[in-house]
Write an enzyme that holds these catalytic residues in place. Sequence first.
Site, PDB file in Angstrom:
ATOM      1  N   LYS A  50      -5.316 -14.548  -5.883  1.00  0.00           N
ATOM      2  CA  LYS A  50      -5.343 -14.090  -7.226  1.00  0.00           C
ATOM      3  C   LYS A  50      -4.160 -14.383  -7.837  1.00  0.00           C
ATOM      4  CE  LYS A  50      -6.231  -9.716  -6.409  1.00  0.00           C
ATOM      5  NZ  LYS A  50      -6.274  -9.662  -4.882  1.00  0.00           N
TER       6      LYS A  50
ATOM      7  N   ARG B 268      -8.665  -1.960 -10.567  1.00  0.00           N
ATOM      8  CA  ARG B 268      -9.136  -1.704  -9.042  1.00  0.00           C
ATOM      9  C   ARG B 268     -10.069  -0.409  -8.581  1.00  0.00           C
ATOM     10  NH1 ARG B 268      -4.575  -4.354  -6.690  1.00  0.00           N
ATOM     11  NH2 ARG B 268      -4.491  -4.251  -4.340  1.00  0.00           N
TER      12      ARG B 268
ATOM     13  N   ARG C 167       1.381 -15.065   4.929  1.00  0.00           N
ATOM     14  CA  ARG C 167       2.197 -14.888   3.715  1.00  0.00           C
ATOM     15  C   ARG C 167       3.431 -14.391   3.359  1.00  0.00           C
ATOM     16  NH1 ARG C 167      -0.976 -12.035  -1.348  1.00  0.00           N
ATOM     17  NH2 ARG C 167      -0.488 -10.222  -0.143  1.00  0.00           N
TER      18      ARG C 167
ATOM     19  N   ARG D 120       5.920  -8.985   2.966  1.00  0.00           N
ATOM     20  CA  ARG D 120       5.559  -7.766   2.243  1.00  0.00           C
ATOM     21  C   ARG D 120       5.294  -6.699   3.542  1.00  0.00           C
ATOM     22  NH1 ARG D 120       1.063  -8.756  -2.467  1.00  0.00           N
ATOM     23  NH2 ARG D 120       0.674  -6.753  -1.541  1.00  0.00           N
TER      24      ARG D 120
ATOM     25  N   ARG E 167      -5.897  -1.929   3.754  1.00  0.00           N
ATOM     26  CA  ARG E 167      -6.216  -2.350   2.373  1.00  0.00           C
ATOM     27  C   ARG E 167      -7.628  -2.932   2.290  1.00  0.00           C
ATOM     28  NH1 ARG E 167      -1.776  -6.316   2.477  1.00  0.00           N
ATOM     29  NH2 ARG E 167      -1.984  -6.931   0.483  1.00  0.00           N
TER      30      ARG E 167
END
Length: 219
Positions: free
Chosen positions: A17, A92, A129, A161, A172
């Site tokens: 995204k 969300r 990531r 992160r 998540r």
Amino acid sequence: MSARVIVVVLGKQGAGKGTQCKRLAQHLGVPHVSTGDILRAAVRDRTTIGLEVASILEAGQLVNDDLVNRLVEERFNDADTAGGALLDGFPRTEAQAEALDQILGDDGVKICINLDVPNALVAERLSSRRVCQECGAIYRDSDIEAISGTCTNCGGDVVQRADDMPEAIHQRLEVYERDTAPLLAFYEARGLLVRIDGDQAPQTVTAEILDALAERGVA
Ligand code: ADP
């Protein structure tokens, strides 16, 4: 229908995204509004909101709807959103989708893009990531910027992160299935949903999204 280009981009964590919204923002000339980026900036800058939400973000839980709705409403007061926005990470939950309708009034969501990706790919993408703490640029752990720790866009620190650690990733994805996946039916029922295969080269995904927008006369 107003000319305001409001695009909701849905997809699991790691679906692409953020990457796609950055690319689309350049093509469309409307800002990329990421609630995750806004919240992470608040945490980094230790604002009142940041201190309130830091542990929630780290655990991979959702911040409460009212707080996020307020942040988005405020963002839509900024002049740069007059032509529209690419919404990444918002809405969300169904409550947020309803709040978005209230915020936008008649000037509503024009299209909702869902980036489809298999779970196995998502887990691999998230664990490799790395992100720039300043500008949000996204790297992979093998990129030179990630290895050196310095962003080539802005010179900011490139880090992993906290919620991209294995324990939080699982959490998540569960939260996504429970709270966010129902939004697909919400937008499908309104005829606004377009599904795009997110397991393709980034430029191919961007091209398919731009085609979908053009087909529907959105941009
Ligand atoms: P991802 O989609 O990869 O989880 P985001 O950057 O969109 O990453 O969000 C990071 C975190 O910020 C979420 O796990 C959640 O804690 C918080 N967050 C972001 N957007 C919202 C939202 N719309 N509602 C509630 N919490 C949010």
